[in-house]
Design a protein around this motif. Structure first.
Motif: not given
Length: 321
Positions: A89-98, A160-178
């Motif tokens: 994850p591109f978290d604050m520790e990653y930023i500190y490393a940069t 999410p803007l900081d995910g990787m490997g497909g984590a946290g990705i959701f699809r919402i279809r026409e019915d708007g369920m969830n």
């Protein structure tokens, strides 16, 4: 040449597919010295950026694949190249490393990709700089804007803007369920900004990874094809990787971005393209070297090492957005 890899623990590598391992193997083949360390090994001490670094010897065995000497505290400027290969994850520790790596640059270290360029190119948001290649996209934390986007496009992806490997990705279809629940979860009740995009149905044919190396385009993509009803093609999410020739649109996107991103200090970039649309610009630790090489016979690691050899003897590229 002495190359230091800033990476995840070597014991966690899956050598049959790991791109960092492919880089190491090619460096070893060329007679270069290989070293490894993690972000936790770095320090700023006495005004100098140092790290506890181990020299690595490759054994040629697929399982017991390396020997590591005892770690020695060394300045990063003592290496010909430092390769930033730490996964998010591109978290604050990653930023500190940069930040530490950027200080090391000021002391003479050659770091690839440039740490400031990694910070400046969020892997999701960077596509906004190339909007001529993207699907309709919204970046916000505002629930009402997200709901309006869904009403307009009916079938959407939220991530999410900081995910990787497909984590946290959701699809919402026409019915708007969830939809409400997904918005609450991803935005942490409107406190975290996310990305929303119109769904691209061509995902069933794969999420294509296109590699840019030294401002040039690898001539094959790895299409990561979703399995078992998944919306995500990421290999980490169970997708199957199929190497294929680049389409005309793939080439248009890649050839437009390659020189620009190299000029900004990004030696290695992984573009994600679904159908005709650019969806991500990966700059932290792009992968898929071995899958392309195994299926197409094109030696991606050799192309990368050739580009690295040029880069370490060339003036630094400027970093801009």
């Amino acid at each position: 040449m002495k190359i230091a890899f800033l990476t995840d623990p070597l014991s966690q590598f899956k050598t049959y597919k790991d791109s960092t391992f492919a880089m190491m193997r090619e460096a070893h083949r060329r007679g270069y010295e290989i070293y490894a360390f993690g972000p936790e090994d770095m320090a700023l001490e006495g005004g100098q950026v140092i790290a506890n670094i181990s020299k690595i010897t490759l054994t040629g065995d697929s399982e017991d694949w390396y020997r590591a000497e005892a770690a020695v505290s060394m300045p990063l400027s003592s290496f010909d190249a430092v390769l930033q290969r730490k996964d998010p994850p591109f978290d604050m520790e990653y930023i500190y490393a940069t930040y530490l790596l950027e200080m090391a640059e000021q002391q003479g270290a050659r770091v690839f990709n440039k740490p400031a360029a990694i910070r400046n190119h969020n892997e999701k948001l960077s596509i906004a700089q190339f909007s001529q290649f993207t699907t309709p996209t919204l970046v916000t934390r505002d629930e009402q804007r997200i709901r309006a986007f869904h009403r307009a496009h009916q079938d959407i992806i939220l991530k999410p803007l900081d995910g990787m490997g497909g984590a946290g990705i959701f699809r919402i279809r026409e019915d708007g369920m969830n939809l409400g629940s997904v918005i609450e979860t991803l935005t942490l009740n409107s406190t975290r900004t996310i990305m929303v995009q119109r769904y691209i149905p061509e995902i069933v044919h794969g999420d294509k990874r296109i590699l840019l190396i030294g401002g040039k385009v690898v001539p094959y993509a790895l299409a990561r094809i979703p399995q078992n009803g998944e919306v995500r093609g990421n290999l980490a999410a169970g997708g199957v990787g199929v190497a294929q020739d680049l389409s005309e649109r793939d080439l248009e996107i890649a050839q437009t971005l390659a020189p620009q991103l190299y000029e900004r200090g990004l030696l290695l970039v992984g573009l994600d393209v679904i159908g005709n649309c650019l969806t991500e610009v990966n700059v932290t630790s792009p992968t898929c070297f071995q899958e392309i090489t195994q299926q197409k016979g094109f030696d991606v690691a050799a192309m990368f090492t050739d580009a690295l050899e040029v880069a370490v003897t060339s003036p630094y590229k400027k970093t801009s957005v």
